[in-house]
Write a protein that holds these residues in place. Structure first.
Motif, PDB file in Angstrom:
ATOM      1  N   ASP A 172      46.203  37.274  51.190  1.00 16.73           N
ATOM      2  CA  ASP A 172      46.715  36.041  50.597  1.00 16.73           C
ATOM      3  C   ASP A 172      47.593  36.315  49.379  1.00 16.73           C
ATOM      4  OD1 ASP A 172      43.540  34.484  51.255  1.00 16.73           O
ATOM      5  OD2 ASP A 172      45.391  34.371  52.434  1.00 16.73           O
ATOM      6  N   PHE A 173      47.573  37.568  48.890  1.00 15.07           N
ATOM      7  CA  PHE A 173      48.270  37.894  47.654  1.00 15.07           C
ATOM      8  C   PHE A 173      49.235  39.047  47.893  1.00 15.07           C
ATOM      9  CE2 PHE A 173      45.865  35.089  45.016  1.00 15.07           C
ATOM     10  CZ  PHE A 173      44.681  34.933  45.718  1.00 15.07           C
ATOM     11  N   THR A 190      30.005  47.269  38.339  1.00 12.76           N
ATOM     12  CA  THR A 190      30.845  48.442  38.129  1.00 12.76           C
ATOM     13  C   THR A 190      31.872  48.564  39.243  1.00 12.76           C
ATOM     14  OG1 THR A 190      29.134  49.670  36.933  1.00 12.76           O
ATOM     15  CG2 THR A 190      30.841  50.967  38.026  1.00 12.76           C
ATOM     16  N   ALA A 191      33.140  48.594  38.856  1.00 13.20           N
ATOM     17  CA  ALA A 191      34.215  48.616  39.850  1.00 13.20           C
ATOM     18  C   ALA A 191      35.553  48.775  39.159  1.00 13.20           C
ATOM     19  CB  ALA A 191      34.220  47.320  40.667  1.00 13.20           C
ATOM     20  N   LEU A 192      36.554  49.056  39.965  1.00 12.14           N
ATOM     21  CA  LEU A 192      37.937  48.976  39.519  1.00 12.14           C
ATOM     22  C   LEU A 192      38.390  47.544  39.791  1.00 12.14           C
ATOM     23  CD1 LEU A 192      40.288  50.653  38.371  1.00 12.14           C
ATOM     24  CD2 LEU A 192      40.952  51.155  40.731  1.00 12.14           C
ATOM     25  N   TYR A 193      38.808  46.856  38.750  1.00 13.90           N
ATOM     26  CA  TYR A 193      39.168  45.448  38.862  1.00 13.90           C
ATOM     27  C   TYR A 193      40.684  45.319  38.950  1.00 13.90           C
ATOM     28  CZ  TYR A 193      34.437  43.840  38.031  1.00 13.90           C
ATOM     29  OH  TYR A 193      33.093  43.588  38.158  1.00 13.90           O
ATOM     30  N   TYR A 194      41.142  44.602  39.989  1.00 11.98           N
ATOM     31  CA  TYR A 194      42.557  44.423  40.238  1.00 11.98           C
ATOM     32  C   TYR A 194      42.966  42.969  40.020  1.00 11.98           C
ATOM     33  CZ  TYR A 194      42.294  48.838  42.846  1.00 11.98           C
ATOM     34  OH  TYR A 194      42.114  50.150  43.222  1.00 11.98           O
ATOM     35  N   CYS A 195      44.141  42.796  39.453  1.00  8.74           N
ATOM     36  CA  CYS A 195      44.773  41.492  39.349  1.00  8.74           C
ATOM     37  C   CYS A 195      45.746  41.341  40.508  1.00  8.74           C
ATOM     38  CB  CYS A 195      45.513  41.397  38.015  1.00  8.74           C
ATOM     39  SG  CYS A 195      46.372  39.854  37.729  1.00  8.74           S
ATOM     40  N   ALA A 196      45.836  40.135  41.061  1.00  8.31           N
ATOM     41  CA  ALA A 196      46.725  39.872  42.182  1.00  8.31           C
ATOM     42  C   ALA A 196      47.417  38.534  41.984  1.00  8.31           C
ATOM     43  CB  ALA A 196      45.945  39.871  43.493  1.00  8.31           C
ATOM     44  N   ALA A 197      48.610  38.417  42.532  1.00 10.16           N
ATOM     45  CA  ALA A 197      49.373  37.171  42.438  1.00 10.16           C
ATOM     46  C   ALA A 197      49.971  36.839  43.794  1.00 10.16           C
ATOM     47  CB  ALA A 197      50.480  37.313  41.398  1.00 10.16           C
ATOM     48  N   GLY A 198      50.094  35.546  44.058  1.00  8.63           N
ATOM     49  CA  GLY A 198      50.719  35.163  45.326  1.00  8.63           C
ATOM     50  C   GLY A 198      50.256  33.824  45.804  1.00  8.63           C
ATOM     51  N   GLY A 199      49.666  33.807  46.998  1.00  9.84           N
ATOM     52  CA  GLY A 199      49.255  32.555  47.611  1.00  9.84           C
ATOM     53  C   GLY A 199      47.903  32.097  47.117  1.00  9.84           C
ATOM     54  N   MET A 219      46.827  33.160  41.009  1.00  9.39           N
ATOM     55  CA  MET A 219      46.439  34.524  40.661  1.00  9.39           C
ATOM     56  C   MET A 219      44.953  34.716  40.889  1.00  9.39           C
ATOM     57  SD  MET A 219      48.856  35.187  37.338  1.00  9.39           S
ATOM     58  CE  MET A 219      48.598  36.965  37.338  1.00  9.39           C
ATOM     59  N   ALA A 220      44.571  35.967  41.033  1.00  8.32           N
ATOM     60  CA  ALA A 220      43.181  36.253  41.373  1.00  8.32           C
ATOM     61  C   ALA A 220      42.762  37.614  40.832  1.00  8.32           C
ATOM     62  CB  ALA A 220      42.987  36.225  42.885  1.00  8.32           C
ATOM     63  N   TRP A 221      41.472  37.811  40.818  1.00 13.22           N
ATOM     64  CA  TRP A 221      40.875  39.113  40.514  1.00 13.22           C
ATOM     65  C   TRP A 221      40.084  39.569  41.740  1.00 13.22           C
ATOM     66  CZ3 TRP A 221      41.854  41.959  36.219  1.00 13.22           C
ATOM     67  CH2 TRP A 221      42.406  41.304  35.117  1.00 13.22           C
TER      68      TRP A 221
END
Length: 121
Positions: free
Chosen positions: A107-108, A91-100, A34-36
């Protein structure tokens, strides 16, 4: 397919801290790396940090190294991003990602809707 929901964003003064959470649901029987990522105003989405499915490996963007920490919850279906010494550039919109595994968006395969972080000067 796994569904991801982020939380924990908000408004904070420069130098402050926030802790983001990402809850995975759906096929959580399969452990995912997982990643941000984040996307600031007028900027492309960029990698922030990633953690392996077991939680034993992590990697960070140079811009956040030493200030942000990514970790997994005990159930492994939750990922956290502890953000310290926040600056207006964070300052940003932070996204969570899942995958590789990697630092690229491709990659996600699964993404959340994002949580807004705003850092005032």
């Amino acid at each position: 397919q796994v569904q991801l929901v982020e939380s924990g964003g908000g408004l904070v003064q420069a130098g402050g801290s926030l802790r983001l959470s990402c809850q995975a649901s759906g096929r959580t029987d399969t452990r995912y790396n997982m990643a941000w990522f984040r996307q600031g105003p007028g900027k492309d989405r960029e990698f922030v940090a990633a953690i392996s499915s077991t939680g034993t490996s992590t990697t960070y963007a140079d811009s956040v190294k030493g200030r942000f920490t990514i970790s997994r919850g005990s159930a492994k279906s939750t990922v956290f991003l502890q953000m310290n010494s926040l600056q207006p550039d964070d300052t940003a919109l932070y996204y969570c990602a899942a995958g590789g595994w990697g630092t690229r968006e491709r990659d996600f395969g699964s993404w959340g809707q994002g949580t807004q972080v705003t850092v005032s000067s």
